[in-house]
Write a protein that holds these residues in place. Sequence first.
Motif, PDB file in Angstrom:
ATOM      1  N   ASP A  84       0.880  -1.003  -0.013  1.00 19.69           N
ATOM      2  CA  ASP A  84      -0.352   0.260  -0.327  1.00 19.69           C
ATOM      3  C   ASP A  84       0.897   1.624  -0.233  1.00 19.69           C
ATOM      4  OD1 ASP A  84      -2.466  -1.327  -0.119  1.00 19.69           O
ATOM      5  OD2 ASP A  84      -2.650  -0.945   1.499  1.00 19.69           O
ATOM      6  N   GLY A  85       2.046   1.032  -0.150  1.00 19.45           N
ATOM      7  CA  GLY A  85       3.089   2.240  -0.291  1.00 19.45           C
ATOM      8  C   GLY A  85       3.276   2.439   0.812  1.00 19.45           C
ATOM      9  N   TYR A  86       4.462   3.589   0.801  1.00 16.90           N
ATOM     10  CA  TYR A  86       5.374   4.472   2.115  1.00 16.90           C
ATOM     11  C   TYR A  86       4.625   5.019   3.209  1.00 16.90           C
ATOM     12  CZ  TYR A  86       9.022   6.539   5.096  1.00 16.90           C
ATOM     13  OH  TYR A  86       9.158   6.766   6.150  1.00 16.90           O
ATOM     14  N   ALA A  87       4.686   4.370   4.081  1.00 14.39           N
ATOM     15  CA  ALA A  87       3.949   4.640   6.019  1.00 14.39           C
ATOM     16  C   ALA A  87       5.442   5.235   6.652  1.00 14.39           C
ATOM     17  CB  ALA A  87       3.564   3.437   6.185  1.00 14.39           C
ATOM     18  N   PRO A  88       5.054   6.501   6.429  1.00 25.54           N
ATOM     19  CA  PRO A  88       6.497   7.402   7.648  1.00 25.54           C
ATOM     20  C   PRO A  88       6.710   7.109   8.813  1.00 25.54           C
ATOM     21  CG  PRO A  88       3.926   8.315   7.261  1.00 25.54           C
ATOM     22  CD  PRO A  88       4.005   7.385   7.112  1.00 25.54           C
ATOM     23  N   TRP A  89       7.391   7.144   9.077  1.00 23.64           N
ATOM     24  CA  TRP A  89       7.710   6.900  10.392  1.00 23.64           C
ATOM     25  C   TRP A  89       7.572   8.272  12.060  1.00 23.64           C
ATOM     26  CZ3 TRP A  89      10.449   2.244  11.696  1.00 23.64           C
ATOM     27  CH2 TRP A  89      10.648   1.397  10.818  1.00 23.64           C
ATOM     28  N   ASN A  90       6.477   7.385  12.948  1.00 18.22           N
ATOM     29  CA  ASN A  90       6.306   8.744  13.949  1.00 18.22           C
ATOM     30  C   ASN A  90       7.161   8.884  14.728  1.00 18.22           C
ATOM     31  OD1 ASN A  90       4.590   9.481  12.382  1.00 18.22           O
ATOM     32  ND2 ASN A  90       3.048   7.516  12.324  1.00 18.22           N
ATOM     33  N   HIS A  91       7.728   9.994  15.252  1.00 15.94           N
ATOM     34  CA  HIS A  91       8.501  10.047  17.078  1.00 15.94           C
ATOM     35  C   HIS A  91       7.329   9.385  17.984  1.00 15.94           C
ATOM     36  CE1 HIS A  91       9.182  11.502  20.617  1.00 15.94           C
ATOM     37  NE2 HIS A  91      10.697  11.625  20.183  1.00 15.94           N
ATOM     38  N   LEU A  92       7.331   8.686  18.793  1.00 18.54           N
ATOM     39  CA  LEU A  92       6.932   7.808  19.661  1.00 18.54           C
ATOM     40  C   LEU A  92       7.638   8.438  21.131  1.00 18.54           C
ATOM     41  CD1 LEU A  92       5.346   5.552  20.635  1.00 18.54           C
ATOM     42  CD2 LEU A  92       7.319   3.722  20.448  1.00 18.54           C
ATOM     43  N   CYS A  93       8.687   8.463  21.898  1.00 17.62           N
ATOM     44  CA  CYS A  93       8.922   8.909  22.432  1.00 17.62           C
ATOM     45  C   CYS A  93      10.906   9.325  23.039  1.00 17.62           C
ATOM     46  CB  CYS A  93       8.972   8.066  23.954  1.00 17.62           C
ATOM     47  SG  CYS A  93      10.265   6.391  23.940  1.00 17.62           S
ATOM     48  N   THR A  94      10.932   9.613  23.541  1.00 16.68           N
ATOM     49  CA  THR A  94      12.863  10.594  23.618  1.00 16.68           C
ATOM     50  C   THR A  94      12.762   9.614  25.631  1.00 16.68           C
ATOM     51  OG1 THR A  94      12.475  12.458  22.271  1.00 16.68           O
ATOM     52  CG2 THR A  94      14.302  12.461  23.827  1.00 16.68           C
ATOM     53  N   LEU A  95      14.503   9.714  25.175  1.00 13.82           N
ATOM     54  CA  LEU A  95      15.114   8.932  26.570  1.00 13.82           C
ATOM     55  C   LEU A  95      15.971   9.779  26.693  1.00 13.82           C
ATOM     56  CD1 LEU A  95      14.576   4.967  26.270  1.00 13.82           C
ATOM     57  CD2 LEU A  95      13.339   6.602  26.904  1.00 13.82           C
ATOM     58  N   SER A  96      15.805  10.801  27.750  1.00 15.54           N
ATOM     59  CA  SER A  96      17.067  11.757  27.721  1.00 15.54           C
ATOM     60  C   SER A  96      16.924  11.778  29.156  1.00 15.54           C
ATOM     61  CB  SER A  96      16.794  12.944  27.619  1.00 15.54           C
ATOM     62  OG  SER A  96      15.273  12.994  27.816  1.00 15.54           O
ATOM     63  N   GLY A  97      18.097  12.809  29.525  1.00 17.24           N
ATOM     64  CA  GLY A  97      18.027  12.596  31.235  1.00 17.24           C
ATOM     65  C   GLY A  97      19.218  12.372  31.764  1.00 17.24           C
ATOM     66  N   PHE A  98      19.634  10.852  31.162  1.00 16.41           N
ATOM     67  CA  PHE A  98      20.609  10.088  31.731  1.00 16.41           C
ATOM     68  C   PHE A  98      22.003   9.756  31.787  1.00 16.41           C
ATOM     69  CE2 PHE A  98      16.228   7.835  30.729  1.00 16.41           C
ATOM     70  CZ  PHE A  98      15.906   7.846  32.562  1.00 16.41           C
ATOM     71  N   HIS A  99      22.620  10.555  30.004  1.00 19.37           N
ATOM     72  CA  HIS A  99      23.851  10.405  29.881  1.00 19.37           C
ATOM     73  C   HIS A  99      23.932  12.055  30.026  1.00 19.37           C
ATOM     74  CE1 HIS A  99      23.817   6.071  28.578  1.00 19.37           C
ATOM     75  NE2 HIS A  99      22.473   6.859  27.891  1.00 19.37           N
ATOM     76  N   ASP A 100      25.287  12.116  30.484  1.00 19.46           N
ATOM     77  CA  ASP A 100      26.159  13.828  29.847  1.00 19.46           C
ATOM     78  C   ASP A 100      27.221  13.758  28.887  1.00 19.46           C
ATOM     79  OD1 ASP A 100      27.533  12.062  30.944  1.00 19.46           O
ATOM     80  OD2 ASP A 100      27.603  13.646  33.592  1.00 19.46           O
ATOM     81  N   ARG A 101      27.141  12.540  28.048  1.00 16.46           N
ATOM     82  CA  ARG A 101      27.762  13.005  26.721  1.00 16.46           C
ATOM     83  C   ARG A 101      27.274  12.242  25.893  1.00 16.46           C
ATOM     84  NH1 ARG A 101      33.439  13.708  28.434  1.00 16.46           N
ATOM     85  NH2 ARG A 101      33.893  13.935  26.626  1.00 16.46           N
ATOM     86  N   THR A 102      28.521  12.431  25.182  1.00 16.70           N
ATOM     87  CA  THR A 102      27.422  11.675  23.512  1.00 16.70           C
ATOM     88  C   THR A 102      26.585   9.769  23.766  1.00 16.70           C
ATOM     89  OG1 THR A 102      28.768  13.856  22.703  1.00 16.70           O
ATOM     90  CG2 THR A 102      28.151  11.664  21.099  1.00 16.70           C
ATOM     91  N   ILE A 103      25.825   9.741  23.489  1.00 20.31           N
ATOM     92  CA  ILE A 103      25.000   8.686  23.074  1.00 20.31           C
ATOM     93  C   ILE A 103      26.224   8.216  21.400  1.00 20.31           C
ATOM     94  CG2 ILE A 103      23.708   6.572  22.966  1.00 20.31           C
ATOM     95  CD1 ILE A 103      22.597   8.972  24.694  1.00 20.31           C
ATOM     96  N   PHE A 104      26.484   6.993  20.580  1.00 23.34           N
ATOM     97  CA  PHE A 104      27.457   6.956  19.736  1.00 23.34           C
ATOM     98  C   PHE A 104      26.653   5.520  19.124  1.00 23.34           C
ATOM     99  CE2 PHE A 104      31.463   9.502  21.753  1.00 23.34           C
ATOM    100  CZ  PHE A 104      31.617   9.925  20.622  1.00 23.34           C
ATOM    101  N   SER A 105      25.989   5.101  19.994  1.00 27.53           N
ATOM    102  CA  SER A 105      25.851   3.247  19.213  1.00 27.53           C
ATOM    103  C   SER A 105      24.205   3.033  20.439  1.00 27.53           C
ATOM    104  CB  SER A 105      26.365   2.290  19.141  1.00 27.53           C
ATOM    105  OG  SER A 105      26.698   1.481  18.599  1.00 27.53           O
ATOM    106  N   VAL A 106      23.673   2.693  18.854  1.00 27.28           N
ATOM    107  CA  VAL A 106      22.404   1.964  19.618  1.00 27.28           C
ATOM    108  C   VAL A 106      21.926   0.115  18.891  1.00 27.28           C
ATOM    109  CG1 VAL A 106      21.236   3.986  20.746  1.00 27.28           C
ATOM    110  CG2 VAL A 106      20.739   2.703  18.220  1.00 27.28           C
ATOM    111  N   HIS A 107      21.990  -0.429  19.796  1.00 33.88           N
ATOM    112  CA  HIS A 107      21.520  -2.066  19.256  1.00 33.88           C
ATOM    113  C   HIS A 107      20.053  -2.048  19.864  1.00 33.88           C
ATOM    114  CE1 HIS A 107      21.843  -5.582  17.914  1.00 33.88           C
ATOM    115  NE2 HIS A 107      22.409  -6.199  18.829  1.00 33.88           N
TER     116      HIS A 107
END
Length: 111
Positions: free
Chosen positions: A84-107
């Motif tokens: 049925d075509g492309y479905a957009p990606w929508n922002h679900l949530c933001t996780l913040s306040g736990f790091h005080d330096r750059t987050i370089f990688s996720v898995h």
Amino acid sequence: MVRWHPTMDILFSCSYDNTAKVWWSEDADGDWDCVQTLGESSNGHSSTVWSLAFNAKGDKLVTCSDDLTLKIWEADIIRMQSGDGYAPWNHLCTLSGFHDRTIFSVHWSRY
């Protein structure tokens, strides 16, 4: 960084321009187009996006950034798989306040 979607021919890229981009082709012989930009205007990151990862089902995506946040996105993968075509990606949530330096990688674990 670039990464293929785990179940579909959709390519994702992330960059120093503070965005993640979604690349899609309507058919196997067609050109690839940027169909969506996950940026600050769509609740995206305000600094370099370093990495992204998908859950096993492929309906959720996590991004990480110099802005010290993780953002989780979701899309209607069933719609795209049905043709049925492309479905957009929508922002679900933001996780913040736990790091005080750059987050370089996720898995995202497959289990």
